[in-house]
Design a protein around this motif. Structure first.
Motif, PDB file in Angstrom:
ATOM      1  N   THR A 111       7.195   6.288  12.557  1.00  0.00           N
ATOM      2  CA  THR A 111       5.971   5.525  12.361  1.00  0.00           C
ATOM      3  C   THR A 111       6.176   4.533  11.229  1.00  0.00           C
ATOM      4  OG1 THR A 111       4.371   7.166  13.129  1.00  0.00           O
ATOM      5  CG2 THR A 111       3.650   5.751  11.363  1.00  0.00           C
ATOM      6  N   SER A 112       5.668   3.312  11.414  1.00  0.00           N
ATOM      7  CA  SER A 112       5.612   2.351  10.310  1.00  0.00           C
ATOM      8  C   SER A 112       4.154   1.927  10.144  1.00  0.00           C
ATOM      9  CB  SER A 112       6.497   1.137  10.578  1.00  0.00           C
ATOM     10  OG  SER A 112       6.123   0.488  11.770  1.00  0.00           O
ATOM     11  N   LEU A 113       3.718   1.853   8.897  1.00  0.00           N
ATOM     12  CA  LEU A 113       2.342   1.480   8.571  1.00  0.00           C
ATOM     13  C   LEU A 113       2.384   0.364   7.547  1.00  0.00           C
ATOM     14  CD1 LEU A 113       1.248   5.156   8.323  1.00  0.00           C
ATOM     15  CD2 LEU A 113       0.263   3.562   9.959  1.00  0.00           C
ATOM     16  N   GLU A 114       1.592  -0.696   7.800  1.00  0.00           N
ATOM     17  CA  GLU A 114       1.553  -1.828   6.883  1.00  0.00           C
ATOM     18  C   GLU A 114       0.246  -2.585   7.013  1.00  0.00           C
ATOM     19  OE1 GLU A 114       3.762  -5.416   8.827  1.00  0.00           O
ATOM     20  OE2 GLU A 114       5.052  -3.651   9.066  1.00  0.00           O
ATOM     21  N   PRO A 115      -0.233  -3.194   5.981  1.00  0.00           N
ATOM     22  CA  PRO A 115       0.183  -3.082   4.591  1.00  0.00           C
ATOM     23  C   PRO A 115      -0.324  -1.765   4.001  1.00  0.00           C
ATOM     24  CG  PRO A 115      -1.718  -4.545   4.776  1.00  0.00           C
ATOM     25  CD  PRO A 115      -1.364  -4.113   6.170  1.00  0.00           C
ATOM     26  N   ALA A 116       0.581  -0.993   3.459  1.00  0.00           N
ATOM     27  CA  ALA A 116       0.264   0.365   3.009  1.00  0.00           C
ATOM     28  C   ALA A 116       0.819   0.625   1.611  1.00  0.00           C
ATOM     29  CB  ALA A 116       0.829   1.381   3.989  1.00  0.00           C
ATOM     30  N   GLU A 117      -0.073   0.687   0.640  1.00  0.00           N
ATOM     31  CA  GLU A 117       0.320   1.059  -0.728  1.00  0.00           C
ATOM     32  C   GLU A 117       0.451   2.576  -0.784  1.00  0.00           C
ATOM     33  OE1 GLU A 117       1.096  -0.429  -3.602  1.00  0.00           O
ATOM     34  OE2 GLU A 117       0.878  -2.445  -2.758  1.00  0.00           O
ATOM     35  N   SER A 118       1.519   3.048  -1.402  1.00  0.00           N
ATOM     36  CA  SER A 118       1.725   4.493  -1.512  1.00  0.00           C
ATOM     37  C   SER A 118       2.533   4.817  -2.748  1.00  0.00           C
ATOM     38  CB  SER A 118       2.470   5.003  -0.265  1.00  0.00           C
ATOM     39  OG  SER A 118       2.711   6.381  -0.375  1.00  0.00           O
ATOM     40  N   ASP A 119       2.274   5.995  -3.309  1.00  0.00           N
ATOM     41  CA  ASP A 119       3.049   6.487  -4.444  1.00  0.00           C
ATOM     42  C   ASP A 119       4.118   7.475  -4.008  1.00  0.00           C
ATOM     43  OD1 ASP A 119       1.528   5.008  -6.256  1.00  0.00           O
ATOM     44  OD2 ASP A 119       0.069   6.628  -6.519  1.00  0.00           O
ATOM     45  N   LEU A 120       4.193   7.754  -2.707  1.00  0.00           N
ATOM     46  CA  LEU A 120       5.160   8.730  -2.215  1.00  0.00           C
ATOM     47  C   LEU A 120       6.591   8.205  -2.356  1.00  0.00           C
ATOM     48  CD1 LEU A 120       3.372   9.945   1.037  1.00  0.00           C
ATOM     49  CD2 LEU A 120       3.411  11.040  -1.210  1.00  0.00           C
ATOM     50  N   SER A 121       7.500   9.108  -2.604  1.00  0.00           N
ATOM     51  CA  SER A 121       8.911   8.753  -2.724  1.00  0.00           C
ATOM     52  C   SER A 121       9.617   8.988  -1.399  1.00  0.00           C
ATOM     53  CB  SER A 121       9.595   9.621  -3.786  1.00  0.00           C
ATOM     54  OG  SER A 121       8.964   9.462  -5.023  1.00  0.00           O
ATOM     55  N   VAL A 122      10.667   8.229  -1.157  1.00  0.00           N
ATOM     56  CA  VAL A 122      11.509   8.457   0.014  1.00  0.00           C
ATOM     57  C   VAL A 122      12.014   9.895  -0.063  1.00  0.00           C
ATOM     58  CG1 VAL A 122      13.690   7.827   1.110  1.00  0.00           C
ATOM     59  CG2 VAL A 122      12.139   6.041   0.311  1.00  0.00           C
ATOM     60  N   GLY A 123      11.935  10.606   1.046  1.00  0.00           N
ATOM     61  CA  GLY A 123      12.350  12.002   1.099  1.00  0.00           C
ATOM     62  C   GLY A 123      11.194  12.975   1.041  1.00  0.00           C
ATOM     63  N   THR A 124       9.987  12.485   0.680  1.00  0.00           N
ATOM     64  CA  THR A 124       8.819  13.355   0.595  1.00  0.00           C
ATOM     65  C   THR A 124       8.400  13.826   1.980  1.00  0.00           C
ATOM     66  OG1 THR A 124       8.011  12.180  -1.362  1.00  0.00           O
ATOM     67  CG2 THR A 124       6.399  13.495  -0.153  1.00  0.00           C
ATOM     68  N   TRP A 125       8.157  15.124   2.125  1.00  0.00           N
ATOM     69  CA  TRP A 125       7.641  15.692   3.363  1.00  0.00           C
ATOM     70  C   TRP A 125       6.130  15.560   3.362  1.00  0.00           C
ATOM     71  CZ3 TRP A 125       9.378  17.192   7.940  1.00  0.00           C
ATOM     72  CH2 TRP A 125       8.516  17.915   8.760  1.00  0.00           C
ATOM     73  N   VAL A 126       5.548  15.103   4.485  1.00  0.00           N
ATOM     74  CA  VAL A 126       4.097  14.992   4.607  1.00  0.00           C
ATOM     75  C   VAL A 126       3.627  15.785   5.819  1.00  0.00           C
ATOM     76  CG1 VAL A 126       3.924  12.761   3.443  1.00  0.00           C
ATOM     77  CG2 VAL A 126       4.264  12.818   5.908  1.00  0.00           C
ATOM     78  N   GLU A 127       2.484  16.406   5.677  1.00  0.00           N
ATOM     79  CA  GLU A 127       1.873  17.141   6.781  1.00  0.00           C
ATOM     80  C   GLU A 127       0.978  16.193   7.571  1.00  0.00           C
ATOM     81  OE1 GLU A 127       2.435  20.197   7.877  1.00  0.00           O
ATOM     82  OE2 GLU A 127       3.906  20.525   6.284  1.00  0.00           O
ATOM     83  N   ALA A 128       0.768  16.477   8.837  1.00  0.00           N
ATOM     84  CA  ALA A 128      -0.132  15.679   9.669  1.00  0.00           C
ATOM     85  C   ALA A 128      -1.510  15.650   9.029  1.00  0.00           C
ATOM     86  CB  ALA A 128      -0.208  16.266  11.069  1.00  0.00           C
ATOM     87  N   GLY A 129      -2.075  14.462   8.906  1.00  0.00           N
ATOM     88  CA  GLY A 129      -3.412  14.313   8.349  1.00  0.00           C
ATOM     89  C   GLY A 129      -3.481  14.240   6.842  1.00  0.00           C
ATOM     90  N   SER A 130      -2.341  14.392   6.146  1.00  0.00           N
ATOM     91  CA  SER A 130      -2.377  14.317   4.684  1.00  0.00           C
ATOM     92  C   SER A 130      -2.447  12.857   4.231  1.00  0.00           C
ATOM     93  CB  SER A 130      -1.165  15.013   4.070  1.00  0.00           C
ATOM     94  OG  SER A 130       0.033  14.373   4.462  1.00  0.00           O
ATOM     95  N   LYS A 131      -3.104  12.634   3.102  1.00  0.00           N
ATOM     96  CA  LYS A 131      -3.246  11.284   2.561  1.00  0.00           C
ATOM     97  C   LYS A 131      -1.873  10.780   2.123  1.00  0.00           C
ATOM     98  CE  LYS A 131      -5.259   8.494  -0.994  1.00  0.00           C
ATOM     99  NZ  LYS A 131      -5.010   8.434  -2.400  1.00  0.00           N
ATOM    100  N   ILE A 132      -1.514   9.589   2.590  1.00  0.00           N
ATOM    101  CA  ILE A 132      -0.208   9.030   2.208  1.00  0.00           C
ATOM    102  C   ILE A 132      -0.334   7.711   1.459  1.00  0.00           C
ATOM    103  CG2 ILE A 132       1.062  10.190   4.047  1.00  0.00           C
ATOM    104  CD1 ILE A 132       1.043   7.485   5.557  1.00  0.00           C
ATOM    105  N   GLY A 133      -1.537   7.135   1.398  1.00  0.00           N
ATOM    106  CA  GLY A 133      -1.692   5.877   0.687  1.00  0.00           C
ATOM    107  C   GLY A 133      -3.009   5.213   1.016  1.00  0.00           C
ATOM    108  N   THR A 134      -3.067   3.901   0.712  1.00  0.00           N
ATOM    109  CA  THR A 134      -4.260   3.111   0.989  1.00  0.00           C
ATOM    110  C   THR A 134      -3.862   1.786   1.631  1.00  0.00           C
ATOM    111  OG1 THR A 134      -4.205   2.149  -1.233  1.00  0.00           O
ATOM    112  CG2 THR A 134      -5.623   4.083  -0.916  1.00  0.00           C
ATOM    113  N   VAL A 135      -4.808   1.221   2.368  1.00  0.00           N
ATOM    114  CA  VAL A 135      -4.596  -0.078   2.999  1.00  0.00           C
ATOM    115  C   VAL A 135      -4.541  -1.126   1.903  1.00  0.00           C
ATOM    116  CG1 VAL A 135      -5.550  -1.794   4.589  1.00  0.00           C
ATOM    117  CG2 VAL A 135      -5.774   0.652   5.106  1.00  0.00           C
ATOM    118  N   SER A 136      -3.547  -2.000   1.984  1.00  0.00           N
ATOM    119  CA  SER A 136      -3.346  -3.050   0.998  1.00  0.00           C
ATOM    120  C   SER A 136      -3.555  -4.414   1.663  1.00  0.00           C
ATOM    121  CB  SER A 136      -1.931  -2.919   0.417  1.00  0.00           C
ATOM    122  OG  SER A 136      -1.741  -3.827  -0.634  1.00  0.00           O
ATOM    123  N   THR A 137      -2.879  -5.435   1.143  1.00  0.00           N
ATOM    124  CA  THR A 137      -2.948  -6.769   1.740  1.00  0.00           C
ATOM    125  C   THR A 137      -1.539  -7.247   2.060  1.00  0.00           C
ATOM    126  OG1 THR A 137      -2.835  -7.867  -0.401  1.00  0.00           O
ATOM    127  CG2 THR A 137      -5.033  -7.395   0.455  1.00  0.00           C
TER     128      THR A 137
END
Length: 175
Positions: A111-137
Motif C-alpha cells: 500500500t502507498s498513501l499520499e500525502p501522508a505525514e507520519s512519525d513511524l520509522s521504516v521497519g515498524t510493524w502496524v496492525e490493521a486499523g492502527s493510526k499511522i499518520g495524518t493527511v498532509s498536502t
C-alpha cells in the motif's frame, strides 16, 4: 483465487440451504459473503468511516502510460490515516512535493498513501486499523484527498476491490 473460491463456496452453501429448507426455516448468514471476505482478509479504508471516492482507479494500458494508479479518497488536511491492513512500513519519505508512506502487507500486497505525514520509522510493524499518520498536502491531493495505491506483485490494482464487491450482480435461475 482463494477469495473467489471462498465466495463461490459461501454462495453455493447459501443457495443449497435455501432450496432444501422450508421458507420459514431458511438459515440466514450473519454477514454477506463480501463482508466475510473483508473480515477474513483484514482490509479496511485508510480513513475514518467509508470515504467518498473522488477519483477512481484507472489502470493504464501500458505500465508507462498515463492513468490513475490508485483511488483518491475525500479527506482534509489533518485527518487521521489508518493502516488498511497489517504490515510493515517499508518507506516513509518525501517524493517530489509530497510525504508518502508505504506498507508491505505480505503475500505480494503493498500500500502507498499520499500525502501522508507520519512519525513511524521504516521497519515498524502496524496492525490493521492502527493510526499511522495524518493527511498532509502535496501533489494532486492537496487540501482535498488521500491517494491510496495498492500493488499486488508489482502491478497496481484497484484498492476499492479489497473493500467492496464492485462486480455486477448476476441473477441466477432457481431451476
Amino acid at each position: 483465487m482463494k477469495k473467489h473460491l471462498l465466495l463461490a463456496t459461501i454462495q453455493a452453501i447459501a443457495l443449497v440451504a435455501s432450496l432444501t429448507s422450508s421458507p420459514a426455516s431458511v438459515p440466514t448468514l450473519p454477514q454477506t459473503p463480501t463482508q466475510m471476505l473483508r473480515q477474513e482478509s483484514g482490509w479496511s479504508w485508510p480513513t475514518a468511516g467509508e470515504p467518498r471516492i473522488l477519483v477512481p482507479f484507472d489502470k493504464p494500458e501500458q505500465r508507462w502510460s498515463s492513468g490513475h494508479r490508485g483511488i483518491d479518497l475525500s479527506a482534509d488536511q489533518g485527518d487521521q490515516i489508518y493502516a488498511p491492513n497489517k504490515g510493515r512500513v517499508t518507506f516513509r519519505s518525501t517524493v517530489v512535493d509530497r510525504p508518502v508512506i508505504v506498507i508491505d502487507h505480505g503475500s505480494g500486497f503493498k500500500t502507498s498513501l499520499e500525502p501522508a505525514e507520519s512519525d513511524l520509522s521504516v521497519g515498524t510493524w502496524v496492525e490493521a486499523g492502527s493510526k499511522i499518520g495524518t493527511v498532509s498536502t502535496g501533489a494532486h491531493c492537496s487540501n482535498r484527498c488521500l491517494h491510496w495505491g495498492v500493488r499486488l506483485d508489482g502491478e497496481y490494482i484497484d484498492p476499492a476491490l479489497l473493500i467492496k464487491d464492485l462486480r455486477p450482480s448476476i441473477l441466477l435461475p432457481l431451476a
